[in-house]
Write a protein that holds these residues in place. Structure first.
Motif, PDB file in Angstrom:
ATOM      1  N   SER A 110       0.845  -1.188   0.000  1.00 54.67           N
ATOM      2  CA  SER A 110       0.000   0.000   0.000  1.00 54.67           C
ATOM      3  C   SER A 110       0.880   1.237   0.000  1.00 54.67           C
ATOM      4  O   SER A 110       1.992   1.212   0.544  1.00 54.67           O
ATOM      5  CB  SER A 110      -0.906   0.029   1.233  1.00 54.67           C
ATOM      6  N   ALA A 139       0.169   5.463   0.613  1.00 55.28           N
ATOM      7  CA  ALA A 139      -0.768   6.550   0.866  1.00 55.28           C
ATOM      8  C   ALA A 139      -0.080   7.894   0.667  1.00 55.28           C
ATOM      9  O   ALA A 139       1.006   8.131   1.224  1.00 55.28           O
ATOM     10  CB  ALA A 139      -1.322   6.451   2.274  1.00 55.28           C
ATOM     11  N   SER A 189      -0.159  11.968   1.223  1.00 51.24           N
ATOM     12  CA  SER A 189      -0.737  12.910   2.172  1.00 51.24           C
ATOM     13  C   SER A 189      -0.059  14.267   2.021  1.00 51.24           C
ATOM     14  O   SER A 189       1.001  14.393   1.417  1.00 51.24           O
ATOM     15  CB  SER A 189      -0.586  12.389   3.602  1.00 51.24           C
ATOM     16  N   ASN A 246      -7.472   3.757  -4.605  1.00 55.21           N
ATOM     17  CA  ASN A 246      -8.656   4.319  -3.972  1.00 55.21           C
ATOM     18  C   ASN A 246      -8.461   5.820  -3.973  1.00 55.21           C
ATOM     19  O   ASN A 246      -7.691   6.357  -3.159  1.00 55.21           O
ATOM     20  CB  ASN A 246      -8.803   3.767  -2.550  1.00 55.21           C
ATOM     21  N   LYS A 276      -9.036   7.825  -0.813  1.00 53.95           N
ATOM     22  CA  LYS A 276      -8.021   7.691   0.237  1.00 53.95           C
ATOM     23  C   LYS A 276      -6.625   8.076  -0.256  1.00 53.95           C
ATOM     24  O   LYS A 276      -5.652   7.939   0.492  1.00 53.95           O
ATOM     25  CB  LYS A 276      -7.990   6.247   0.749  1.00 53.95           C
ATOM     26  N   ASN A 277      -6.524   8.521  -1.511  1.00 53.51           N
ATOM     27  CA  ASN A 277      -5.211   8.882  -2.082  1.00 53.51           C
ATOM     28  C   ASN A 277      -4.215   7.739  -1.932  1.00 53.51           C
ATOM     29  O   ASN A 277      -3.035   7.959  -1.601  1.00 53.51           O
ATOM     30  CB  ASN A 277      -4.654  10.153  -1.432  1.00 53.51           C
ATOM     31  N   THR A 278      -4.684   6.541  -2.171  1.00 54.03           N
ATOM     32  CA  THR A 278      -3.875   5.351  -1.921  1.00 54.03           C
ATOM     33  C   THR A 278      -3.821   4.452  -3.154  1.00 54.03           C
ATOM     34  O   THR A 278      -4.823   4.279  -3.842  1.00 54.03           O
ATOM     35  CB  THR A 278      -4.440   4.557  -0.736  1.00 54.03           C
TER      36      THR A 278
END
Length: 121
Positions: A21, A23, A25, A72, A75-77
């Protein structure tokens, strides 16, 4: 400030699976393509897979049929599902994203810190 944080690496036996994963941010206006690269010891960093903001994907021939990239957007993922792993998949895996930060008119390349994947019995 924008950062990418990866997780999910580890040690797995040949034939096993892992899910990475990544992410994003920070002060993000928009994320364009997201993808994965890898670098094995003594080798150059190589492309693994990419996914656009619209969901189109592409991957290296060496991982086609075994690895699946997804994302996603809420979720910026971005994810990398790795199945049927082989010893030659052993590498540090890096997340990459093209991101336009707030206050900027262009997108920039961002990289994660890398996560180790080791495939060994």
């Amino acid at each position: 400030q924008v950062q990418l944080v990866e997780s999910g690496g580890g040690l797995v036996q040949p034939g096993g699976s892992l899910r990475l994963s990544c992410a994003a941010s920070g002060s993000i206006f928009r994320i364009y393509a997201m993808g994965w690269y890898r670098q094995a010891p003594g080798k150059q960093r190589e492309f693994v897979a990419v996914i656009t903001s619209g969901g189109s994907t592409n991957s290296a021939d060496s991982v086609k049929g075994r690895f699946t990239i997804s994302r996603n957007n809420a979720k910026n993922t971005v994810y990398l599902q790795m199945n049927s792993l082989k010893p030659e998949d052993t590498a540090v895996y890096y997340c990459h994203a093209e991101i336009r930060p707030y206050g900027k008119i262009y997108e920039y390349d961002y990289w994660g810190q890398g996560t180790q994947v080791t495939v060994s019995s």
